[in-house]
Design a protein around this motif. Structure first.
Motif, short mmCIF file in Angstrom:
data_model
loop_
_atom_site.label_atom_id
_atom_site.label_comp_id
_atom_site.label_asym_id
_atom_site.label_seq_id
_atom_site.Cartn_x
_atom_site.Cartn_y
_atom_site.Cartn_z
N LEU A 265 0.84 -1.19 0.00
CA LEU A 265 0.00 0.00 0.00
C LEU A 265 0.88 1.25 0.00
CD1 LEU A 265 -2.71 -1.02 2.62
CD2 LEU A 265 -2.79 -1.25 0.13
N PRO A 266 0.33 2.39 -0.41
CA PRO A 266 1.10 3.63 -0.26
C PRO A 266 1.50 3.83 1.20
CG PRO A 266 -0.85 3.99 -1.61
CD PRO A 266 -0.99 2.61 -1.04
N ASP A 267 2.70 4.34 1.39
CA ASP A 267 3.21 4.53 2.75
C ASP A 267 2.30 5.45 3.56
OD1 ASP A 267 5.43 2.94 2.39
OD2 ASP A 267 6.76 4.60 1.89
N LEU A 268 2.26 5.19 4.84
CA LEU A 268 1.69 6.17 5.76
C LEU A 268 2.71 7.29 5.87
CD1 LEU A 268 -0.90 6.23 7.52
CD2 LEU A 268 0.52 5.50 9.43
N ARG A 269 2.28 8.52 5.60
CA ARG A 269 3.24 9.63 5.53
C ARG A 269 2.78 10.78 6.41
NH1 ARG A 269 6.72 8.73 1.15
NH2 ARG A 269 7.51 10.85 1.31
N MET A 270 3.75 11.47 6.95
CA MET A 270 3.49 12.67 7.73
C MET A 270 3.97 13.88 6.92
SD MET A 270 5.04 13.87 11.39
CE MET A 270 6.55 14.38 10.56
N SER A 271 3.09 14.88 6.82
CA SER A 271 3.41 16.05 6.02
C SER A 271 3.27 17.32 6.85
CB SER A 271 2.48 16.15 4.80
OG SER A 271 2.55 14.97 4.02
N PHE A 272 4.05 18.33 6.50
CA PHE A 272 4.00 19.62 7.18
C PHE A 272 4.59 20.67 6.24
CE2 PHE A 272 7.72 17.22 8.33
CZ PHE A 272 8.78 18.09 8.12
#
Length: 319
Positions: A265-272
């Protein structure tokens, strides 16, 4: 005209304490004549005589007592202001708005948020479960977004996005389902079952899985949250599909199977926002760096520009 400054307040308090210009000057580390000059200038600015000069010593007048009470309070507030400013610069106070998808609450958010709460209990955390946290981040409604895959849309180029968790697809079924107890099920087998998936998965990243006939996803029951997917599967509503971290759900009435061939699956990502220089964000990123192996060293350069984030934290090493 003399502007009243913090040093004038300290001079007046020292004189009131020592009741002698020479002793007060010595305690302040200055000569006596400048102290006498500054006290006289202070009295002219205030417009009242603050001290009586007598052969027995120097004593506050009634006006002086009133002035000194306010001076003590003002200096105390200034000290508190310095403390508050320093704490804010270290990211110990302030606010952080975080949006997330539900599966991130299985891992890694519990460890990250728990540690951050313990290390900075006075930071106000605003937490929202959102189907599309990245959109809220782009709209300026969040400081941090946790979602699946990288942010997309206008303004995405101004964001930093780092992986915080990898997943592959798993199936969840009721304990009475024929798949229960099997280590794995094939995509062909899934294509003949009623499915339960999230709306986002059905419309985007699961489409290639059923390349020959993606209509199976259009007919699937839609559930926004992994707990709801597992709950519907337990009710024999179908076969739930979700991220492998879904195995962390503690239920006795469901069983999990891998999907073959393995489907990442697409990675779990943190964005800011890349331009966000908030010390609170920097402190949060430091905790993420320590708790999420997938981040690797990608946050190190950013954290190096935020020394407050590593205050009293273990040194960050490359990985």
């Amino acid at each position: 005209m003399v502007r009243v400054e913090a040093r004038h307040l300290r001079y007046a308090l020292a004189l009131a304490e020592h009741q002698h210009f020479g002793r007060a000057a010595a305690s302040l580390g200055i000569a006596q004549p400048p102290l006498s000059t500054q006290i006289a200038a202070l009295e002219r600015e205030v417009g009242e005589r603050l001290f009586d000069r007598t052969p027995r010593g120097v004593f506050p007048t009634a006006a002086g007592d009133a002035f000194l009470a306010r001076a003590r309070a003002a200096l105390a507030e200034m000290d508190l202001a310095r403390v508050d400013a320093a704490r804010a610069a270290r990211g110990e106070t302030g606010r952080l708005r975080i949006g997330f998808i539900g599966s991130s609450l299985l891992d890694p958010l519990p460890g990250v948020l728990g540690k951050f709460r313990r290390s900075r209990p006075e930071v106000r955390l605003s937490l929202q479960e959102l189907d599309n946290a990245d959109a809220a981040l782009l709209a300026g409604e969040l400081d941090v977004a946790v979602g699946r895959g990288g942010p997309r849309g206008a303004g995405a180029e101004d964001l930093v996005s780092v992986p915080i968790g990898a997943d592959h697809l798993v199936a969840v079924v009721s304990v009475v389902h024929p798949f229960a107890g099997r280590p794995a099920v094939s995509v062909d087998q899934l294509a003949h079952e009623p499915l339960i998936v999230s709306p986002e998965a059905a419309s985007s990243y699961l489409r290639p899985l059923f390349g020959a006939d993606p209509s199976v996803l259009d007919a699937a029951a839609k559930a926004r949250d992994v707990h709801t997917i597992a709950g519907l599967a337990a009710c024999c509503a179908g076969v739930g599909l979700g991220p492998s971290r879904m195995r962390l759900i503690a239920r006795e009435d469901v069983r999990f199977c891998d999907v073959t061939p393995r489907f990442r699956l697409p990675d779990l990502r943190m964005s800011f926002r890349a331009a966000d220089s908030s010390p609170v964000l920097a402190a949060f990123l430091s905790v993420v760096r320590e708790n999420c192996a997938e981040v690797g060293s990608r946050l190190d350069a950013l954290l190096a520009r935020h020394p407050a984030a590593t205050e009293r934290q273990p040194a960050l090493g490359a990985s």
